[in-house]
Design an enzyme around this catalytic site. Structure first.
Site, PDB file in Angstrom:
ATOM      1  N   GLN B 126     -17.831  -3.774  -7.853  1.00 49.45           N
ATOM      2  CA  GLN B 126     -16.674  -3.047  -8.382  1.00 49.45           C
ATOM      3  C   GLN B 126     -15.906  -3.886  -9.389  1.00 49.45           C
ATOM      4  O   GLN B 126     -15.425  -4.963  -9.060  1.00 49.45           O
ATOM      5  CB  GLN B 126     -15.749  -2.682  -7.214  1.00 49.45           C
ATOM      6  CG  GLN B 126     -14.465  -1.973  -7.637  1.00 49.45           C
ATOM      7  CD  GLN B 126     -13.520  -1.775  -6.468  1.00 49.45           C
ATOM      8  OE1 GLN B 126     -13.445  -2.624  -5.579  1.00 49.45           O
ATOM      9  NE2 GLN B 126     -12.795  -0.678  -6.449  1.00 49.45           N
ATOM     10  N   GLY B 127     -15.776  -3.398 -10.596  1.00 55.08           N
ATOM     11  CA  GLY B 127     -15.044  -4.133 -11.636  1.00 55.08           C
ATOM     12  C   GLY B 127     -13.693  -3.495 -11.926  1.00 55.08           C
ATOM     13  O   GLY B 127     -13.489  -2.875 -12.967  1.00 55.08           O
ATOM     14  N   SER B 129     -10.278  -5.110 -10.470  1.00 52.04           N
ATOM     15  CA  SER B 129      -9.219  -6.134 -10.538  1.00 52.04           C
ATOM     16  C   SER B 129      -9.416  -7.057 -11.730  1.00 52.04           C
ATOM     17  O   SER B 129     -10.544  -7.399 -12.097  1.00 52.04           O
ATOM     18  CB  SER B 129      -9.228  -6.992  -9.278  1.00 52.04           C
ATOM     19  OG  SER B 129      -8.840  -6.226  -8.179  1.00 52.04           O
ATOM     20  N   GLU B 244     -11.300   5.153  -0.433  1.00 50.37           N
ATOM     21  CA  GLU B 244     -11.401   3.829   0.154  1.00 50.37           C
ATOM     22  C   GLU B 244     -10.482   3.707   1.366  1.00 50.37           C
ATOM     23  O   GLU B 244     -10.797   3.045   2.337  1.00 50.37           O
ATOM     24  CB  GLU B 244     -11.011   2.786  -0.904  1.00 50.37           C
ATOM     25  CG  GLU B 244     -11.335   1.357  -0.524  1.00 50.37           C
ATOM     26  CD  GLU B 244     -10.796   0.355  -1.544  1.00 50.37           C
ATOM     27  OE1 GLU B 244     -10.105   0.764  -2.497  1.00 50.37           O
ATOM     28  OE2 GLU B 244     -11.074  -0.841  -1.364  1.00 50.37           O
ATOM     29  N   ASN B 384      -0.317  -4.633   2.056  1.00 51.36           N
ATOM     30  CA  ASN B 384       0.507  -3.921   3.030  1.00 51.36           C
ATOM     31  C   ASN B 384       1.905  -3.644   2.481  1.00 51.36           C
ATOM     32  O   ASN B 384       2.532  -2.650   2.853  1.00 51.36           O
ATOM     33  CB  ASN B 384       0.571  -4.712   4.345  1.00 51.36           C
ATOM     34  CG  ASN B 384      -0.728  -4.570   5.131  1.00 51.36           C
ATOM     35  OD1 ASN B 384      -1.724  -4.061   4.621  1.00 51.36           O
ATOM     36  ND2 ASN B 384      -0.715  -5.009   6.381  1.00 51.36           N
ATOM     37  N   GLU B 385       2.380  -4.516   1.595  1.00 50.39           N
ATOM     38  CA  GLU B 385       3.685  -4.255   0.979  1.00 50.39           C
ATOM     39  C   GLU B 385       3.618  -3.001   0.103  1.00 50.39           C
ATOM     40  O   GLU B 385       4.521  -2.159   0.136  1.00 50.39           O
ATOM     41  CB  GLU B 385       4.124  -5.471   0.144  1.00 50.39           C
ATOM     42  CG  GLU B 385       4.543  -6.696   0.971  1.00 50.39           C
ATOM     43  CD  GLU B 385       3.368  -7.490   1.527  1.00 50.39           C
ATOM     44  OE1 GLU B 385       2.215  -7.289   1.068  1.00 50.39           O
ATOM     45  OE2 GLU B 385       3.586  -8.323   2.444  1.00 50.39           O
TER      46      GLU B 385
END
Lengths: 382, 398, 382, 398
Positions: B126-127, B129, B244, B384-385
């Site tokens: 997966q590209g 980030s 996801e 999580n933030e």
């Protein structure tokens, strides 16, 4: 009551801080880790020159008579820089056992060698079944005339692979979990019957599995009463825990600093992420955990010298609980707030996190010490 | 309302459980139980066993190999697979790019890629980030400039999981930098063998090599590898990220891990008392089990509501699955650390295999690396933030 | 598996919600609390009319054959509105004990009276030394021919002051903490030897201290096997815990709603305080705690009917743990985010907080149930 | 660095401990131990005992009755007082308005008020909070308009603790509304008997009456009751709030409470086992003790640094004292709730006294009210959220 450093303590702190700043940047640290023994001989010499290796010993033995505050000062700096050298193993544990338990002759022989940097020691105590119970010793020491014959296996012997001599606990009498009957023996690392397998530890330091097969120790290398070494082992372990607490504080302090710096510079969504209140508060909570830990590291330093062993043990357990919990929180949050880069080997914060995690597993984790403390009646019992 | 599994669902559970019991190679099962990473070969082997059974891509449309199972059965299948414990089929193919291709791709792309994904003939990565973007994914900078029948791709991706094994990478690239950041993004499929692609490993704090940086230097990508419309890539990415989040609670994995903790804590002793009989420890373990049971019920509520929800619109409540799921997974690694005790310390690089004698009990060596590695779970896939922001905005209406 | 309400369940929910909306606003609630019995007779009649008091009983006994989902629906609405009437005491506990343990004759006699609103019950079980252990019964029941003579004291008997009859546990055989030997007796609240002292509870409800001095109970009022009542008591307690879990969810849901509303409207520093990210995240965490609790309330409802008592007890303990923890977090944060007004009697949120706090202390707090669950082998044991 | 008390400090500790042991009336000590509120009479009695001894206002300048003790001795005194456990002298007088008067007041004000504060001849309350202001204290709206030799005060204060007993109230009032909100505030001393003042009780969730609303309707206050300069009141308020934070950790109170928990948990049994011997409970208790010990050391660090700090500039680290102090105090009330168990339920209004028979053990009745009441500790005096802002800004430099 006085929380200020004395003039001498301040000088010590300044010189250690300067040494770290000059020679122990993170890149250097990673380089030292690749040296044959997993740490830097050069730095070891520098410690000797600065007198750090002599610090806790009496002047009669080539030392400087330093106390727990001095040790705290050094260990905090070491924690900040993630030093790799066997200071804990040699000076605090090995030197400590000799100083607290050895005969005058033994001290006069070995302590100056430690101070000069010529002798490296390790403490072989943990066994496969012992977990964190110091009194659990299955390795046997059989009397043979004035000598003892040792058989057994010691695990996770910190810096056991590069030690010249190993202080080994072994059972002279009693059964596996008796408090009495434990002896302490100074074993040459190359003596017949000693085999060592060194390995890296999770935090980038070194340890060894040490096997003893019919290892003969003569009477001159028995440390103290061969059936009554446990009190000395407990005392030195407590001193080591106080030192580790200070090291953990150094590491936590560095993690907080790195995290706050990162939050102030890292940009996302067109703003520095440090502008998000949630991340500011998390940093404040890290600060609180750090300072509560620092307070308990000081408490540990103070109580490591307490005469009453029960009070000492309770206080040290309390400190280990706090250090374990603060370290876990600060470490986890430092990684979390760094995001992905905190997870990489290339960045210092993850290594600091690993070190405080491993400090928790040394000499008993937070839960172990909380149990011990609770069983002993807690901190506030009259 | 009937909160129990139906008899049919129970029968289905028994069927898949039996299949996993017999079809999963023992060597792979051992690795999974002991916390080691399955190798590329392991995953290919296992994926093909599943594909032969027709269960490699149960959630896909039936015409492309899906099973037509209800959401509850899909959940049961995944839960049993994780509890086996078996490796999950490579998510980048079956859960990410696969659904994007069958939903937004053209017929050629579907025929060309989907069967090879299901059989793990192609290893996808997966590209998305990029180094500067972090949680602000849409600020990506990798560009794709049209040049005749090709896009010329330049830039850098990071945190690219298992790119070292990959045949293909699906990328978000910027095809228009004059518009709002979300509106100039396209979704490209790129052959990893194309010249100009460099993969650089990133070592993580557990000592492992799972993630990579991927550099693109004038990489020529045929325009036929564009998915859907140019500049609509952000929509496909949101669709993908929504998918996801569904499986992210990884409840079966936590179940397997807690089972492992319980077993090991029965072996490990403090004096003569097994650790599991120490009230503090067993209550701590039970507390995590309670959280996990609650999360499982929450997951089932989300699953049951799935049929009523618009396709591709994730339930914002699935943010709970991410937050609690990661907290629980991380808690299980802390429990394992406690079981292992002083033997967390020795470090065995995974690459060296298990030939040398172990230091401490042979199951201890993965405790600390797993604890370290799993810190990522609360960071990736929307930290999580970020998830708490989503709940605050999308559910609580702040 | 199906999480949707059936058509009938939806109708029930709508009618209860409508009743609460019409007649159970917070001001009304505070007024009802001042009525002589501490709750509203009018509302009790309304519950009877709606069929709520008949809900769990078989049609043969004037009931509607409702199950735990129906009970959950009602209790959640009651929790949201902080109802005061003795529904738990009469229908869930008293009615439940009769339904699960009573003879056909006893059921035929009493259940229709409950359904019609004419009979109020209470469950006298807790004793000074029993804490949360259901098998701990010191009150004695001595056989006297076919009758029993009861002596002892029962504490915190919910709505014991307004009950017509009290179901009392007493020991027929064995010692204080034996599982066997416990009987269940239906005692007229005004029978000779029964004295009651009613008092308010912390959450604005009512309870009583009940003293039994040589109280004679004839054979017709023994519920089930006079030496084997514990399984029925455990089962009905588990059903009551499932009901309380749903009530707690209603209260938590209301607290979250009030808190979010407050944050969106309350202004400080020239902005609504709901714009602060820290308070938004706290709200998100309350939401998560609420939903995890809701999931376990559903689990409790499902497992309250489980045939295997061990599995049932473990599941109910798990739910009580989650409800206790979620309730504590949501309640404390609701008050915290409201600031001072959350601390006042004039505002609803503090009363909701008190109610969920007291629900934690009913039939065992979170720690008690966590211990029980852990001792029973946990939730995931094969 | 020497972290132990000196011999002199230890001797001092023994001296004050002995004094509290003998001089504190038993009836008051009982109330404190059992968690009841001391009455007004109790507090007056005790304050005068302290004043007779010369220890009513140890931190004040010696000329006004202070003792000249070092900060460490001040700490020891307070800690021993709280552990006795004895009521603390009324803070609104000795810790709040007293220091403001001796620091910023004129000689007349000092002579007139300070001795009466020390002897609790005057009961003071604090008029800072207003209904609309909350944590944004400076946005207060109560006005004071100059009219000859008087200010005419109109407005409303709230959360005014123990105003029902008060002879005097010190107020922040707005004397200039044309400038920045902090710059138009003055500090006024107001006699509660002045006409136009109405006190309305606020009942709190524990059932108690500690706080009040205070209404001002054309209240005439002589200008001689202005402290310092007009429109400089915000400076005096900041000084006052800084002083407030020093004692806020209330470590001695938590020590006394934990001692109480330990005692009661030794009496309370589960079957034949005292609750204190249940590992879960005693470890939970020990964990709170550890936190408290850490906080005590932190407090001592702040105390020791006090002499080096600019007067009236509170150490921002004292925000730790507020946050952890309140968390620990609240944790002690949760422990007590656990000890009490089912007997937390009965409610005994404090006013009715202890004449009727108790429901459950006689020490159980204050557990829940204390738990409820002490939720305020993380709200008042700058909520814990505000304190974390302070740490982030003043210490971490965000």
């Amino acid at each position: 009551m006085d929380f200020d450093l004395s003039e001498e303590q301040r000088l010590l702190k300044d010189s250690v801080d300067r040494l770290m700043a000059d020679r122990y940047g993170f890149e250097n640290r990673q380089r030292y880790a690749k040296e044959p023994e997993g740490w830097s001989r050069d730095l070891w010499s520098a410690y000797a020159e600065l007198g750090l290796l002599a610090l806790p010993f009496d002047e009669a033995h080539g030392g400087f008579g330093g106390g727990p505050v001095e040790t705290m000062t050094i260990m905090e700096a070491f924690g900040r820089s993630l030093t790799l050298e066997p200071y804990l193993a040699t000076v605090i544990l090995g030197g400590g056992l000799l100083k607290q338990g050895g005969s005058e002759e033994q001290k006069a022989t070995y302590l100056p060698q430690i101070a000069s940097g010529d002798l490296r020691l390790a403490f072989g105590h943990t066994e496969r079944q012992s977990r964190y119970d110091l009194f659990h010793v299955g390795t046997s020491a059989q009397r043979d005339g004035g000598s003892f014959i040792l058989n057994g296996q010691k695990s996770v012997v910190l810096h056991g692979d590069s030690a010249d001599k190993i202080l080994v606990t072994a059972r002279v009498a009693g059964s596996r979990r008796d408090r009495d009957g434990i002896g302490l023996f100074l074993v040459d690392a190359n003596a017949p019957g000693v085999s060592r397998r060194g390995y890296p530890t999770q935090d980038g330091q070194r340890a060894a599995e040490v096997t003893l097969e019919s290892v003969r120790v003569d009477s001159g290398n028995v440390i103290g009463n061969p059936e009554g070494a446990l009190p000395v082992v407990e005392k030195v372990t407590d001193i080591a825990i106080a030192a580790l607490a200070a090291e953990a504080i150094g590491a936590m302090d560095e993690m907080l600093k790195l995290t706050v710096d990162y939050l102030k510079t890292r940009k996302q969504f067109n703003t520095t992420i440090g502008s998000f209140q949630v991340l500011q508060h998390r940093s404040s909570e890290m600060f609180i955990a750090l300072e509560q830990g620092r307070s308990m590291a000081m408490f540990a330093a103070m109580m490591a010298q307490e005469q009453n062993p029960e009070e000492r043990r309770k206080a040290i357990s309390a400190a280990k609980v706090q250090i374990g919990r603060s370290g876990r929180f600060v470490g986890q949050q430092a990684v979390q707030l760094h995001g992905g880069v905190g997870m990489t080997m290339e960045y210092k914060v993850g290594h600091l996190f690993k070190r405080v995690t491993m400090i928790d597993t040394l000499f008993g984790d937070a839960d172990h010490h909380l149990s011990n403390l609770a069983e002993a009646g807690g901190l506030m019992a009259a | 309302m009937d909160l129990r599994f139906t008899d049919e669902e129970l029968a289905f559970r028994d069927e898949v459980r039996e299949f996993f019991r017999t079809a999963l190679p023992d060597s792979i099962r051992r690795k999974m139980i002991e916390g080691h990473h399955p190798s590329k070969d392991d995953l290919v082997t296992w994926s093909r066993i599943l594909n032969t059974k027709g269960w490699a891509v149960p959630h896909w449309p039936v015409e492309w190999g899906g099973t037509g199972w209800s959401p509850v059965k899909q959940y049961i299948f995944r839960d049993e697979l994780q509890q086996a414990p078996a490796p999950e089929p490579l998510a980048f193919g079956v859960s990410m790019v696969g659904p994007v291709i069958y939903t937004f791709g053209n017929e050629d792309q579907k025929r060309r890629f989907l069967p090879r994904i299901a059989n793990l003939d192609d290893w996808w990565c997966q590209g998305f980030s990029e180094p500067g973007a972090g949680s602000d994914l849409a600020s990506l900078k990798t560009t794709a400039k049209r040049d005749g029948e090709y896009y010329i791709v330049n830039g850098q991706k990071t945190w690219t999981t298992l790119a070292q094994h990959a045949d293909w990478i699906f990328c978000l690239v910027r095809t228009d930098s004059t518009v709002k950041k979300q509106e100039g993004i396209s979704f490209l499929l790129i052959d990893m063998k194309t010249s100009g692609i460099t993969v650089r490993p990133i070592q993580t704090i557990d000592g492992g090599h799972e993630v990579n940086e991927v550099f693109f230097d004038d990489v020529r990508v045929p325009v036929e590898n564009l998915v859907g419309q140019e500049n609509k890539g952000w929509d496909y990415a949101k669709f993908l990220l929504g998918n996801e989040r569904v499986g992210i609670a990884r409840i079966g994995i936590s179940k397997a891990r807690l089972k492992r903790v319980r077993e090991l804590a029965s072996l490990e002793r403090i004096g003569d008392v097994p650790l599991i009989d120490i009230p503090r420890f067993r209550e701590k373990l039970a507390a995590v089990e309670v959280e996990l049971k609650a999360l499982e019920m929450t997951q089932l509520r989300v699953v049951a509501a799935e049929s009523r929800r618009e396709k591709g619109k994730p339930d914002p409540a699935s943010s709970i699955l991410k937050i609690k799921g990661s907290e629980i997974q991380q808690a299980t690694t802390e429990l394992l650390m406690e079981v292992v005790g002083p033997f967390a310390m020795p470090y065995h690089p995974e690459e060296e295999g298990r030939n040398e004698p172990t230091d401490g009990p042979d199951w201890a060596s993965t405790a600390a690396p797993t604890y370290f590695n799993w810190r990522k779970i609360s960071i990736y896939g929307g930290s999580n933030e970020i998830q708490k922001n989503i709940i605050a905005k999308a559910i609580l209406g702040f």
